[in-house]
Design an enzyme around this catalytic site. Structure first.
Site, PDB file in Angstrom:
ATOM      1  N   HIS B 123       0.929  -1.181   0.094  1.00 15.11           N
ATOM      2  CA  HIS B 123      -0.152  -0.246   0.015  1.00 15.11           C
ATOM      3  C   HIS B 123       0.877   1.262   0.010  1.00 15.11           C
ATOM      4  O   HIS B 123       2.002   1.159   0.706  1.00 15.11           O
ATOM      5  CB  HIS B 123      -0.893  -0.029   1.114  1.00 15.11           C
ATOM      6  N   ASN B 125       0.795   5.695  -0.379  1.00 18.69           N
ATOM      7  CA  ASN B 125      -0.307   6.861  -0.398  1.00 18.69           C
ATOM      8  C   ASN B 125       0.418   8.165   0.056  1.00 18.69           C
ATOM      9  O   ASN B 125       1.405   8.158   0.867  1.00 18.69           O
ATOM     10  CB  ASN B 125      -1.402   6.661   0.590  1.00 18.69           C
ATOM     11  N   HIS B 156      12.848  -2.122   4.638  1.00 12.42           N
ATOM     12  CA  HIS B 156      13.082  -1.120   5.309  1.00 12.42           C
ATOM     13  C   HIS B 156      14.333  -0.218   5.057  1.00 12.42           C
ATOM     14  O   HIS B 156      14.406   0.810   5.541  1.00 12.42           O
ATOM     15  CB  HIS B 156      12.995  -1.604   7.000  1.00 12.42           C
TER      16      HIS B 156
END
Lengths: 285, 285
Positions: B123, B125, B156
């Protein structure tokens, strides 16, 4: 106090006993429907007890029952009898908690997701609450992915008959309440073909308990008939697709709007019990 | 004012243009991944415009893009640029609305549900908001149903590298924020292996925009590599079952907790656009 020592007053005892009996009859009847379809499915039964401190449920016991069968793809029947103390914020929304935030609740909750897309899914829930006040609440709503006008009419007629036995206004009040409640506003659609929904019913204990028992009995009377009528109807790919999409909408309703689900999850209820209502499978196109 | 005449100030124009370009590059790259797998899948593109009165979005335009492919089982990429007016209740939660409840928002939102259970879902955004104040927000989180320590570490590390370019505290602040945000408390689990999440970033426009662009570029850099690494790994029945159960948890997070989803649905946003994030299929055991 151990939860098996939970002391109940007379109203608490008789309501709790009734929900337990209703649970037994429903599970028996559903297993019988599976047996008649030559399915070996039976309910997986998980009794639980709770004993904690702090806000929410403090002492309680219940039974979670789950069956995955050939007619019932996934059906959950939960009963519980609990005592506790509402948090100050939550108490504001609950009648009779001004001077004392303690509560008692007993009830039954049932959601059936059916394997055949022609058989409607159904939800039923009845409960008795006590704070310094006491009341009954409950309801049944029918959730077909393939609606049949005949089934819808018969379902509502049955509910009207039992409502009319108790009060001339009940059917119109409670069926309108169901229409408002089982609404999926962001999809501009209803969750199903309605039914009845009632809460805060406190005319008098005997009358309200008699009505609630009739709601439970009506469920046992109506639903097996609808299952028998549709369970052998052949379903095609389109029917299964429509069922799977419908189950997505059902999931949206339960996670976004259902008061019981949100209350259960946000007050630390057992997620597996609260979410037993979710369908076995759903798709989003 | 027609929405195609929506007048943008310079900051609104450059951010909106950037999100549009990022969308084009992402869609192109995802279609290329499908083509390399000999799949004819391409994005189904739906531009929309809105022009209404009252609270919420008043004027706006956007593009919904949805692809159902062989590698991407379901991926939605939405961009939108809108102006509107917050309701008094909603305005209370938004910075800079004390004297003027009007707002501008532009952003991109992407959710990818992958066909192969070894490929992580993702995901992303990013958004730019203006009231009487202005700020950036955004994030990326990785959602594998079959986590690989190597993928998680690399993901990460990549995010840390771009965060460190901008501020020594960003990675620790924003990765902790992601851990807090992408949490499913009722399941006592996280939605995935985290990532970064940031909001109300208003150090200065140029620096914050540069960081947000780097987040977008990092997404384009990282995710295709993870897809390429895992997309040809054979998956068995158990892997698919785990993926389907995982998708149920993802659905629970999005419908119960995701701020954007709840905001979108409860303010009358387009349900198809808002719920593009839901998985193609989910099961509840």
């Amino acid at each position: 106090m151990k939860s098996d020592e939970m002391l109940l007053n007379e109203q608490q005892q008789v309501t709790s006993d009734w929900f337990h009996q209703l649970r037994d009859r429903i599970c028996q009847q559903f297993e019988e429907i599976e047996r008649q379809a030559a399915s070996p499915a039976s309910f997986q039964v998980t009794p639980w007890q709770k004993n904690t401190e702090g806000y929410g449920i403090q002492t309680g016991r219940g039974i979670r029952s789950l069956m995955k069968g050939q007619i019932f793809e996934k059906v959950g029947v939960n009963i519980s009898t609990v005592k506790g103390c509402f948090s100050p914020d939550f108490a504001k929304k609950i009648p009779g908690t001004e001077d004392d935030p303690h509560f008692f609740a007993t009830g039954i909750s049932l959601v059936a997701h059916m394997a055949n897309p022609h058989v409607p899914n159904i939800h039923m829930n009845c409960r008795f609450l006590q704070t310094t006040k006491s009341w009954f609440g409950g309801g049944i709503d029918l959730n077909p992915s393939t609606p049949y006008a005949e089934d819808t009419a018969e379902f509502h007629q049955n509910l009207k008959t039992i409502c009319d036995k108790h009060h001339p206004d009940y059917y119109s009040r409670f069926s309108e309440w169901a229409d408002r409640y089982f609404d999926i506003p962001h999809r501009q659609t209803k969750r199903g073909v309605g039914g009845i929904f009632y809460d805060y019913l406190d005319s008098n204990f005997a009358a309200d308990f008699a009505f609630t028992k009739d709601v439970g009995k009506a469920f046992l009377d109506i639903f097996p008939k609808l299952v028998a009528r549709r369970q052998n109807r052949a379903a095609n790919q389109e029917d299964f697709q429509r069922l799977a999409v419908y189950r997505g909408r059902y999931t949206e309703f339960n996670l976004l709007y259902d008061r019981g689900t949100l209350f259960g999850l946000k007050t630390g209820g057992d997620a597996d019990a609260v979410l037993m209502s979710l369908p076995p499978m759903a798709i989003w196109e």
